[in-house]
Enzyme design. Sequence first.
Site, mmCIF file in Angstrom:
data_model
loop_
_atom_site.group_PDB
_atom_site.id
_atom_site.type_symbol
_atom_site.label_atom_id
_atom_site.label_comp_id
_atom_site.label_asym_id
_atom_site.label_seq_id
_atom_site.Cartn_x
_atom_site.Cartn_y
_atom_site.Cartn_z
ATOM 1 N N HIS A 131 106.058 9.160 -65.173
ATOM 2 C CA HIS A 131 107.480 8.813 -65.097
ATOM 3 C C HIS A 131 108.183 9.100 -66.424
ATOM 4 O O HIS A 131 109.264 9.689 -66.450
ATOM 5 C CB HIS A 131 107.608 7.331 -64.734
ATOM 6 C CG HIS A 131 109.008 6.804 -64.792
ATOM 7 N ND1 HIS A 131 109.813 6.701 -63.681
ATOM 8 C CD2 HIS A 131 109.746 6.335 -65.834
ATOM 9 C CE1 HIS A 131 110.993 6.207 -64.035
ATOM 10 N NE2 HIS A 131 110.972 5.971 -65.335
ATOM 11 N N GLU A 132 107.550 8.696 -67.518
ATOM 12 C CA GLU A 132 108.163 8.890 -68.836
ATOM 13 C C GLU A 132 108.260 10.369 -69.205
ATOM 14 O O GLU A 132 109.269 10.823 -69.755
ATOM 15 C CB GLU A 132 107.365 8.127 -69.898
ATOM 16 C CG GLU A 132 107.300 6.620 -69.690
ATOM 17 C CD GLU A 132 108.663 5.958 -69.664
ATOM 18 O OE1 GLU A 132 109.623 6.530 -70.237
ATOM 19 O OE2 GLU A 132 108.790 4.887 -69.076
ATOM 20 N N HIS A 135 111.292 11.944 -67.603
ATOM 21 C CA HIS A 135 112.575 11.806 -68.300
ATOM 22 C C HIS A 135 112.729 12.879 -69.380
ATOM 23 O O HIS A 135 113.836 13.361 -69.630
ATOM 24 C CB HIS A 135 112.697 10.420 -68.924
ATOM 25 C CG HIS A 135 113.151 9.360 -67.972
ATOM 26 N ND1 HIS A 135 114.320 9.462 -67.249
ATOM 27 C CD2 HIS A 135 112.599 8.173 -67.629
ATOM 28 C CE1 HIS A 135 114.463 8.380 -66.501
ATOM 29 N NE2 HIS A 135 113.438 7.588 -66.704
ATOM 30 N N GLU A 190 116.611 7.906 -62.783
ATOM 31 C CA GLU A 190 115.390 7.125 -62.579
ATOM 32 C C GLU A 190 114.644 7.588 -61.327
ATOM 33 O O GLU A 190 113.419 7.705 -61.327
ATOM 34 C CB GLU A 190 115.726 5.633 -62.473
ATOM 35 C CG GLU A 190 116.201 4.997 -63.767
ATOM 36 C CD GLU A 190 115.099 4.843 -64.807
ATOM 37 O OE1 GLU A 190 113.973 5.316 -64.575
ATOM 38 O OE2 GLU A 190 115.365 4.245 -65.859
#
Length: 264
Positions: A131-132, A135, A190
């Site tokens: 997920h990070e 970004h 997100e």
Amino acid sequence: MKNKPILLSASALMLSSIAFGQIKINTKTIGAATKAAQAVTLSNEDVVAYTREYIEWMDANNPVAPDNHEFAMRLKKLTENLKSYDGLDLNFKVYLVKDVNAFACADGSVRICAGLLDVMDDNEVLGVIGHEIGHVKNMDSRDGFKTALMTSALKDGVSSQGGTAGVLSESQLGDLGEQIANMSFSRKQESAADDYGYKFLKDNQVNPWYMSMAFERLVEVSGGASEGGPAKKLFSSHPDTQKRVSEMAKKAEKDGFEKPQPQQ
């Protein structure tokens, strides 16, 4: 080891996607028009250079787990086949702080807080890492970091050093950290990072159900509230955590994956 407070962004910022002698630098005062021009012309290379400086500062001002620490050894084993992903060379460290958090950086630095390793199993942690990185690869972190630079650290201007980004002072790094700690991503950003994390798990031969299970773990440790308890900083922007549990679970079911039993 006593946990040390840290200012961390809700997700990764371009370093992300932060806390914390005076450094002698060559600075100059610039007017509003010049600052506006600099905001437009600040290159990706400049942003990455500031990112590297910032992550070095973070590592120097937070308790990094030594190589023989149980969390450092666990993370090393977990990421032994993750030297790079999607064109990004990766390096990992654990911060011995209680925050349930993690962030990834434009230079490939990924930092995991001990609080996250305390509450999540290995595959759930991998989901957070994916997920990070999402970004970073989706440019959310770059844009957020650039904004933070222009509204905090570079508000008074930093002179060029032979055509490269100027060096930031301790106070400028502190201002930058404050800006980053208060940032959040949009619902769309997100959700895109969630999808990226899902694909990241699949690419690494991990059941993508663990993306949903990571969010589910956050709900548990936050007492059922997506923005409460020790997990309030991680995944704190829209959509709410419980909805993301459901969305990732539906995605995994649609793709034919069965929900695994949590690791012991």
